[in-house]
Motif scaffolding. Structure first.
Motif, PDB file in Angstrom:
ATOM      1  N   UNK A  56       0.834  -1.196   0.000  1.00  0.00           N
ATOM      2  CA  UNK A  56       0.000   0.000   0.000  1.00  0.00           C
ATOM      3  C   UNK A  56       0.868   1.245   0.000  1.00  0.00           C
ATOM      4  N   UNK A  57       0.283   2.309  -0.455  1.00  0.00           N
ATOM      5  CA  UNK A  57       0.882   3.636  -0.389  1.00  0.00           C
ATOM      6  C   UNK A  57      -0.155   4.502   0.312  1.00  0.00           C
ATOM      7  N   UNK A  58       0.221   5.135   1.411  1.00  0.00           N
ATOM      8  CA  UNK A  58      -0.749   5.996   2.069  1.00  0.00           C
ATOM      9  C   UNK A  58      -0.119   7.313   2.477  1.00  0.00           C
ATOM     10  N   UNK A  59      -0.980   8.303   2.570  1.00  0.00           N
ATOM     11  CA  UNK A  59      -0.563   9.660   2.913  1.00  0.00           C
ATOM     12  C   UNK A  59      -1.295  10.082   4.177  1.00  0.00           C
ATOM     13  N   UNK A  60      -0.540  10.657   5.101  1.00  0.00           N
ATOM     14  CA  UNK A  60      -1.126  11.166   6.340  1.00  0.00           C
ATOM     15  C   UNK A  60      -0.746  12.630   6.508  1.00  0.00           C
ATOM     16  N   UNK A  61      -1.586  13.349   7.190  1.00  0.00           N
ATOM     17  CA  UNK A  61      -1.292  14.752   7.473  1.00  0.00           C
ATOM     18  C   UNK A  61      -0.147  14.814   8.461  1.00  0.00           C
TER      19      UNK A  61
ATOM     20  N   UNK B 126       2.934  13.380   4.959  1.00  0.00           N
ATOM     21  CA  UNK B 126       3.933  12.315   4.912  1.00  0.00           C
ATOM     22  C   UNK B 126       3.392  11.201   4.030  1.00  0.00           C
ATOM     23  N   UNK B 127       4.248  10.627   3.175  1.00  0.00           N
ATOM     24  CA  UNK B 127       3.842   9.506   2.327  1.00  0.00           C
ATOM     25  C   UNK B 127       4.623   8.262   2.747  1.00  0.00           C
ATOM     26  N   UNK B 128       3.916   7.137   2.831  1.00  0.00           N
ATOM     27  CA  UNK B 128       4.532   5.881   3.253  1.00  0.00           C
ATOM     28  C   UNK B 128       4.265   4.802   2.212  1.00  0.00           C
ATOM     29  N   UNK B 129       5.297   4.053   1.849  1.00  0.00           N
ATOM     30  CA  UNK B 129       5.167   2.920   0.943  1.00  0.00           C
ATOM     31  C   UNK B 129       5.501   1.673   1.749  1.00  0.00           C
ATOM     32  N   UNK B 130       4.529   0.738   1.800  1.00  0.00           N
ATOM     33  CA  UNK B 130       4.710  -0.484   2.587  1.00  0.00           C
ATOM     34  C   UNK B 130       4.501  -1.708   1.693  1.00  0.00           C
ATOM     35  N   UNK B 131       5.307  -2.745   1.917  1.00  0.00           N
ATOM     36  CA  UNK B 131       5.148  -4.002   1.198  1.00  0.00           C
ATOM     37  C   UNK B 131       5.210  -5.164   2.177  1.00  0.00           C
ATOM     38  N   UNK B 132       4.734  -6.303   1.701  1.00  0.00           N
ATOM     39  CA  UNK B 132       4.805  -7.544   2.478  1.00  0.00           C
ATOM     40  C   UNK B 132       5.961  -8.369   1.914  1.00  0.00           C
ATOM     41  N   UNK B 133       6.842  -8.826   2.779  1.00  0.00           N
ATOM     42  CA  UNK B 133       7.970  -9.645   2.336  1.00  0.00           C
ATOM     43  C   UNK B 133       7.482 -11.015   1.878  1.00  0.00           C
ATOM     44  N   UNK B 134       8.238 -11.669   1.004  1.00  0.00           N
ATOM     45  CA  UNK B 134       7.926 -13.024   0.572  1.00  0.00           C
ATOM     46  C   UNK B 134       7.874 -13.921   1.808  1.00  0.00           C
TER      47      UNK B 134
ATOM     48  N   UNK C 163       5.354  -3.914   5.940  1.00  0.00           N
ATOM     49  CA  UNK C 163       6.434  -3.191   6.608  1.00  0.00           C
ATOM     50  C   UNK C 163       6.714  -1.912   5.840  1.00  0.00           C
ATOM     51  N   UNK C 164       7.007  -0.836   6.578  1.00  0.00           N
ATOM     52  CA  UNK C 164       7.390   0.418   5.929  1.00  0.00           C
ATOM     53  C   UNK C 164       8.684   0.202   5.177  1.00  0.00           C
ATOM     54  N   UNK C 165       8.692   0.567   3.892  1.00  0.00           N
ATOM     55  CA  UNK C 165       9.903   0.448   3.079  1.00  0.00           C
ATOM     56  C   UNK C 165      10.484   1.817   2.765  1.00  0.00           C
TER      57      UNK C 165
ATOM     58  N   UNK D 111      13.260   2.715   6.328  1.00  0.00           N
ATOM     59  CA  UNK D 111      13.324   2.116   7.658  1.00  0.00           C
ATOM     60  C   UNK D 111      13.516   0.604   7.682  1.00  0.00           C
ATOM     61  N   UNK D 112      13.209  -0.081   6.593  1.00  0.00           N
ATOM     62  CA  UNK D 112      13.330  -1.537   6.572  1.00  0.00           C
ATOM     63  C   UNK D 112      14.768  -1.935   6.238  1.00  0.00           C
TER      64      UNK D 112
END
Length: 167
Positions: free
Chosen positions: A109-114, A127-135, A141-143, A155-156
């Motif tokens: 997911x990609x999400x934006x928060x104030x 702030x924009x956050x890009x998160x993925x799930x590892x294999x 997890x935040x990437x 951060x990962x």
């Protein structure tokens, strides 16, 4: 509603529950929660790229383009209020079907928060956050985090490759 799905987006006239599926004679319809549910079945011959949502814009003005916009206000539609620091302003999510448990797993997911509190003449930042799930993983997890300050954080654990396809 109509059963003609020939490249058109059809919006239903009745509300459905959030968990209800779009019926076979509809392409899309709004739920009571204001969610637009879309359903594609079969091939869409007009689309060279396959199934999905495509946005086309035809204009002679250089600044006109297709867009997806997310709007957020606290309180209600009738009486909106300013959003607060850390409010989720919008997100895009990707899911993949897992036949083992018969459910869709969130993959990314990609999400934006104030970022902060709005002032009289500023937006409060985002702030924009890009998160993925590892294999083999079960949670996101935040990437990559991009902060209102302009800072970018990875951060990962992992490696960053610049000028290479295998860091």
């Amino acid at each position: 509603t109509t059963s003609d799905k020939g490249g058109y987006l059809v919006i239903g006239t009745s509300a459905i529950n959030e968990d209800d599926d779009v019926t076979s004679n509809e392409v899309a319809r709004f739920t009571e929660a204001g969610i637009l549910r879309m359903n594609y079945a079969g091939d869409i011959a007009e689309s060279a790229s396959g199934h999905g949502l495509e946005i086309y814009t035809y204009s002679n003005t250089a600044t006109d383009s297709g867009q997806i916009s997310f709007y957020k206000a606290d309180a209600s539609f009738a009486s909106p209020a300013s959003t607060d620091s850390s409010d989720d302003l919008g997100n895009i999510q990707w899911f993949a079907y897992n036949a083992t448990d018969g459910d869709y797993d969130k993959m990314c997911d990609i999400f934006v928060e104030q970022a902060g509190t709005k002032g009289a003449s500023d937006s409060g930042g985002a702030n924009m956050h890009i998160r993925t799930c590892a294999d083999g993983g079960t949670s996101l997890s935040n990437r990559i985090n991009i902060y209102a300050s302009g800072d970018v954080c990875f951060p990962a654990s992992g490696q960053v490759g610049i000028g290479t396809v295998s860091p």
